[in-house]
Scaffold this motif. Structure first.
Motif, PDB file in Angstrom:
ATOM      1  N   PRO A 184       0.808  -1.415  -0.065  1.00 35.67           N
ATOM      2  CA  PRO A 184       0.065   0.183  -0.124  1.00 35.67           C
ATOM      3  C   PRO A 184       0.774   1.295   0.138  1.00 35.67           C
ATOM      4  O   PRO A 184       2.109   1.325   0.477  1.00 35.67           O
ATOM      5  CB  PRO A 184      -0.915  -0.016   1.170  1.00 35.67           C
ATOM      6  N   VAL A 185       0.413   2.316  -0.346  1.00 37.63           N
ATOM      7  CA  VAL A 185       1.063   3.570  -0.600  1.00 37.63           C
ATOM      8  C   VAL A 185       1.431   4.059   0.793  1.00 37.63           C
ATOM      9  O   VAL A 185       2.378   4.721   0.852  1.00 37.63           O
ATOM     10  CB  VAL A 185       0.185   4.865  -1.378  1.00 37.63           C
ATOM     11  N   ASP A 186       0.875   3.808   2.001  1.00 38.38           N
ATOM     12  CA  ASP A 186       1.286   4.082   3.275  1.00 38.38           C
ATOM     13  C   ASP A 186       2.067   3.178   4.013  1.00 38.38           C
ATOM     14  O   ASP A 186       2.178   3.292   5.297  1.00 38.38           O
ATOM     15  CB  ASP A 186      -0.087   4.345   3.868  1.00 38.38           C
ATOM     16  N   PHE A 187       2.655   2.407   3.162  1.00 43.25           N
ATOM     17  CA  PHE A 187       3.472   1.303   3.820  1.00 43.25           C
ATOM     18  C   PHE A 187       4.370   1.891   4.787  1.00 43.25           C
ATOM     19  O   PHE A 187       4.883   1.048   5.848  1.00 43.25           O
ATOM     20  CB  PHE A 187       4.174   0.353   2.799  1.00 43.25           C
ATOM     21  N   TRP A 188       5.238   2.755   4.331  1.00 40.58           N
ATOM     22  CA  TRP A 188       6.364   3.638   5.325  1.00 40.58           C
ATOM     23  C   TRP A 188       5.717   4.435   6.056  1.00 40.58           C
ATOM     24  O   TRP A 188       6.839   5.149   6.912  1.00 40.58           O
ATOM     25  CB  TRP A 188       7.354   4.034   4.357  1.00 40.58           C
ATOM     26  N   ASP A 189       4.669   4.889   6.155  1.00 42.02           N
ATOM     27  CA  ASP A 189       4.189   5.942   6.858  1.00 42.02           C
ATOM     28  C   ASP A 189       4.445   6.210   8.195  1.00 42.02           C
ATOM     29  O   ASP A 189       4.688   7.344   8.704  1.00 42.02           O
ATOM     30  CB  ASP A 189       2.542   6.366   6.651  1.00 42.02           C
ATOM     31  N   ALA A 193       6.433   9.109   9.926  1.00 39.71           N
ATOM     32  CA  ALA A 193       5.635   9.986  10.736  1.00 39.71           C
ATOM     33  C   ALA A 193       6.683  10.195  12.114  1.00 39.71           C
ATOM     34  O   ALA A 193       6.558  11.331  12.663  1.00 39.71           O
ATOM     35  CB  ALA A 193       4.526   9.560  11.116  1.00 39.71           C
ATOM     36  N   ALA A 194       7.411   9.081  12.236  1.00 37.38           N
ATOM     37  CA  ALA A 194       8.138   9.029  13.544  1.00 37.38           C
ATOM     38  C   ALA A 194       9.596  10.118  13.408  1.00 37.38           C
ATOM     39  O   ALA A 194      10.102  10.401  14.387  1.00 37.38           O
ATOM     40  CB  ALA A 194       8.723   7.544  13.667  1.00 37.38           C
ATOM     41  N   GLU A 195       9.596  10.650  12.139  1.00 41.27           N
ATOM     42  CA  GLU A 195      10.681  11.422  12.254  1.00 41.27           C
ATOM     43  C   GLU A 195      10.357  12.948  12.227  1.00 41.27           C
ATOM     44  O   GLU A 195      11.114  13.792  12.039  1.00 41.27           O
ATOM     45  CB  GLU A 195      11.579  11.275  10.946  1.00 41.27           C
ATOM     46  N   ILE A 196       9.098  13.287  12.075  1.00 45.56           N
ATOM     47  CA  ILE A 196       8.528  14.270  12.106  1.00 45.56           C
ATOM     48  C   ILE A 196       8.795  15.263  13.213  1.00 45.56           C
ATOM     49  O   ILE A 196       8.391  14.726  14.484  1.00 45.56           O
ATOM     50  CB  ILE A 196       7.002  14.506  11.777  1.00 45.56           C
ATOM     51  N   ARG A 197       9.352  16.493  13.370  1.00 42.76           N
ATOM     52  CA  ARG A 197       9.524  17.013  14.653  1.00 42.76           C
ATOM     53  C   ARG A 197       8.850  18.700  14.787  1.00 42.76           C
ATOM     54  O   ARG A 197       9.054  19.228  13.409  1.00 42.76           O
ATOM     55  CB  ARG A 197      11.093  17.471  14.931  1.00 42.76           C
ATOM     56  N   SER A 201      11.542  22.012   9.157  1.00 34.69           N
ATOM     57  CA  SER A 201      11.295  22.420   7.903  1.00 34.69           C
ATOM     58  C   SER A 201      10.935  20.935   7.105  1.00 34.69           C
ATOM     59  O   SER A 201      11.575  19.704   7.797  1.00 34.69           O
ATOM     60  CB  SER A 201      12.250  23.105   7.057  1.00 34.69           C
ATOM     61  N   VAL A 202      10.545  21.204   6.115  1.00 32.78           N
ATOM     62  CA  VAL A 202      10.076  19.759   5.381  1.00 32.78           C
ATOM     63  C   VAL A 202      11.501  19.330   4.776  1.00 32.78           C
ATOM     64  O   VAL A 202      11.883  18.066   4.818  1.00 32.78           O
ATOM     65  CB  VAL A 202       9.345  20.239   4.218  1.00 32.78           C
ATOM     66  N   ILE A 203      12.384  20.181   4.172  1.00 30.59           N
ATOM     67  CA  ILE A 203      13.804  19.794   3.889  1.00 30.59           C
ATOM     68  C   ILE A 203      14.584  19.054   5.030  1.00 30.59           C
ATOM     69  O   ILE A 203      14.977  17.684   4.779  1.00 30.59           O
ATOM     70  CB  ILE A 203      14.599  20.881   3.464  1.00 30.59           C
ATOM     71  N   TRP A 204      14.330  19.441   6.149  1.00 29.07           N
ATOM     72  CA  TRP A 204      15.198  18.904   7.450  1.00 29.07           C
ATOM     73  C   TRP A 204      14.313  17.395   7.751  1.00 29.07           C
ATOM     74  O   TRP A 204      15.241  16.526   7.817  1.00 29.07           O
ATOM     75  CB  TRP A 204      14.972  19.380   8.657  1.00 29.07           C
ATOM     76  N   THR A 205      13.351  17.515   7.612  1.00 25.97           N
ATOM     77  CA  THR A 205      12.352  16.087   7.826  1.00 25.97           C
ATOM     78  C   THR A 205      12.967  15.108   6.723  1.00 25.97           C
ATOM     79  O   THR A 205      12.999  13.830   7.168  1.00 25.97           O
ATOM     80  CB  THR A 205      10.921  16.477   7.929  1.00 25.97           C
ATOM     81  N   ILE A 206      12.796  15.506   5.447  1.00 29.72           N
ATOM     82  CA  ILE A 206      13.131  14.663   4.456  1.00 29.72           C
ATOM     83  C   ILE A 206      14.553  13.931   4.574  1.00 29.72           C
ATOM     84  O   ILE A 206      14.994  12.845   4.625  1.00 29.72           O
ATOM     85  CB  ILE A 206      12.955  15.273   3.227  1.00 29.72           C
TER      86      ILE A 206
END
Length: 232
Positions: A184-189, A193-197, A201-206
């Motif tokens: 599924p498309v959300d396989f890694w979600d 999500a665990a890396e969101i702080r 920024s989006v770039i930092w999170t990526i």
């Protein structure tokens, strides 16, 4: 003709071999595989929107130009040498190439490059690589000695596997114990999500996701999943 499915690795390999290498950045782990035959443009539109560097038309044209070079070489009867790994983009690319060459007599040779290595010098460090893009082209030349022919029977078997992958039309694909599976498309979600702080920024999170989840996901695709997760 040498062909790879990682543009960065292709550039390095071309320098090492001192000859052209067709680097097809097909990103086959993601999205509708019908895009390779022009049956769908959804993938190119999605990638163009998330990557923000080229239009969907430009992305599709670049890929079709590379495929055209490959097809012209096949039509001439040229020998083809493919470099691939266990990364899903490479495994799927190898399947696709076998499907393309299942009915021709051209020699097809494969060089499988591992996604792990021990560094030289002291101390010796064992490294696990995300993709072939992390290989230096000159260092990868050592694997030329492992090149093997891909016989007609293997081409046929892998072309049938490619047909099944196309028919399944999964939104995302992963490699598990040497098998390519649609998920599924959300396989890694959950892991993304665990890396969101907060306040990052989006770039930092990526960068954080790609560092902590070393499975070779495209950064533009991670950007898309982050957008979905931030809205949920």
């Amino acid at each position: 003709m040498d062909i790879v499915f990682n543009e960065s690795f292709g550039n390095g390999l071309a320098g090492a071999l001192q000859q052209p290498v067709v680097g097809l950045q097909l990103d086959l782990q993601v999205g509708d595989l019908g895009r390779l035959t022009g049956e769908s443009t959804d993938f190119w539109q999605m990638k163009a929107q998330l990557e923000g560097t080229e239009t969907a038309t430009e992305l599709a044209q670049t890929v079709q130009q590379g495929i055209g070079q490959l097809q012209a070489a096949i039509d001439r009867g040229d020998a083809i040498r493919v470099w691939w790994s266990d990364h899903p983009d490479d495994r799927l690319g190898f399947m696709w190439l076998c499907a393309l060459m299942k009915d021709v007599s051209n020699q097809l040779t494969q060089v499988k490059v591992p996604l792990e290595r021990a560094t030289s010098g002291a101390p010796i460090v064992f490294q696990q690589l995300v993709s072939l893009g992390e290989w230096d082209g000159n260092a990868a030349l050592v694997f030329l000695s492992t090149a093997t022919d891909v016989p007609a029977s293997e081409r046929l078997a892998l072309s049938e596997e490619w047909t099944q992958q196309v028919a399944e039309n999964a939104p995302l694909r992963v490699t598990v114990n040497g098998h390519t599976l649609g998920v599924p498309v959300d396989f890694w979600d959950k892991l993304i999500a665990a890396e969101i702080r907060p306040n990052k920024s989006v770039i930092w999170t990526i960068g954080r996701v790609l560092g902590e989840l070393p499975v070779g996901l495209p950064d533009w695709w991670v950007r898309g999943r982050l957008a979905v997760l931030r809205q949920s």
